[in-house]
Design a protein around this motif. Structure first.
Motif, PDB file in Angstrom:
ATOM      1  N   ALA A  41       0.610  -1.120  -0.068  1.00  0.00           N
ATOM      2  CA  ALA A  41       0.066  -0.078  -0.083  1.00  0.00           C
ATOM      3  C   ALA A  41       0.942   1.209  -0.003  1.00  0.00           C
ATOM      4  O   ALA A  41       0.564   2.265  -0.698  1.00  0.00           O
ATOM      5  CB  ALA A  41      -1.060  -0.017   1.357  1.00  0.00           C
ATOM      6  N   TYR A  42       1.975   1.284   0.724  1.00  0.00           N
ATOM      7  CA  TYR A  42       2.881   2.408   0.857  1.00  0.00           C
ATOM      8  C   TYR A  42       3.667   2.556  -0.515  1.00  0.00           C
ATOM      9  O   TYR A  42       3.642   3.696  -1.152  1.00  0.00           O
ATOM     10  CB  TYR A  42       3.990   2.208   1.924  1.00  0.00           C
ATOM     11  N   VAL A  43       3.918   1.447  -1.344  1.00  0.00           N
ATOM     12  CA  VAL A  43       4.556   1.666  -2.693  1.00  0.00           C
ATOM     13  C   VAL A  43       3.566   2.079  -3.489  1.00  0.00           C
ATOM     14  O   VAL A  43       3.907   2.898  -4.415  1.00  0.00           O
ATOM     15  CB  VAL A  43       5.050   0.267  -2.930  1.00  0.00           C
ATOM     16  N   VAL A  44       2.207   1.875  -3.489  1.00  0.00           N
ATOM     17  CA  VAL A  44       1.264   2.190  -4.489  1.00  0.00           C
ATOM     18  C   VAL A  44       1.062   3.552  -4.394  1.00  0.00           C
ATOM     19  O   VAL A  44       0.848   4.410  -5.230  1.00  0.00           O
ATOM     20  CB  VAL A  44      -0.072   1.423  -4.235  1.00  0.00           C
ATOM     21  N   ALA A  45       0.969   4.028  -2.743  1.00  0.00           N
ATOM     22  CA  ALA A  45       0.881   5.707  -2.733  1.00  0.00           C
ATOM     23  C   ALA A  45       1.907   6.343  -3.178  1.00  0.00           C
ATOM     24  O   ALA A  45       1.852   7.458  -3.699  1.00  0.00           O
ATOM     25  CB  ALA A  45       0.639   5.693  -1.088  1.00  0.00           C
ATOM     26  N   LEU A  46       3.164   5.776  -3.074  1.00  0.00           N
ATOM     27  CA  LEU A  46       4.349   6.705  -3.420  1.00  0.00           C
ATOM     28  C   LEU A  46       4.215   6.533  -5.082  1.00  0.00           C
ATOM     29  O   LEU A  46       4.650   7.692  -5.480  1.00  0.00           O
ATOM     30  CB  LEU A  46       5.668   5.777  -3.058  1.00  0.00           C
ATOM     31  N   VAL A  47       4.030   5.440  -5.671  1.00  0.00           N
ATOM     32  CA  VAL A  47       4.093   5.661  -7.126  1.00  0.00           C
ATOM     33  C   VAL A  47       2.876   6.645  -7.478  1.00  0.00           C
ATOM     34  O   VAL A  47       2.920   7.414  -8.631  1.00  0.00           O
ATOM     35  CB  VAL A  47       3.755   4.178  -7.696  1.00  0.00           C
ATOM     36  N   LEU A  48       1.687   6.702  -6.970  1.00  0.00           N
ATOM     37  CA  LEU A  48       0.683   7.482  -7.398  1.00  0.00           C
ATOM     38  C   LEU A  48       1.096   8.964  -7.142  1.00  0.00           C
ATOM     39  O   LEU A  48       0.684   9.815  -7.666  1.00  0.00           O
ATOM     40  CB  LEU A  48      -0.750   7.178  -6.522  1.00  0.00           C
TER      41      LEU A  48
END
Length: 89
Positions: A41-48
């Protein structure tokens, strides 16, 4: 926000789960699952956040999102490494 809610729910449920038999193994599996879910979830938020910084004229909120997501992902990586090293020392 979802990772905060999941981690908070885990913290609140912990005293109730430890009251039963076989609780340590269950909580270990649950904590591992939550850690993996939180990391992704943190990685997805970072990419977004990185995508939004190129499209959004307001850079303040995207910078905050990148900072929070990056700090969360790095924190979980170091937590995993620390736990892994404790097994050998």
């Amino acid at each position: 926000m979802a990772t905060l809610a999941v981690n908070l729910l885990s913290s609140l449920a912990r005293p109730f789960v430890y009251g039963g038999g076989g609780a340590f193994e269950f909580m270990l599996a649950l904590d591992n699952g939550i850690g993996i879910l939180s990391f992704f979830a943190y990685v997805v938020a970072l990419v977004l956040g990185l995508i939004a910084v190129r499209r959004s004229p307001s850079r303040l909120l995207t910078g905050i999102a990148i900072g929070v997501a990056g700090a969360g992902a790095v924190g979980l990586v170091f937590t995993g490494l620390t736990i892994g090293l404790y097994q050998y020392f």
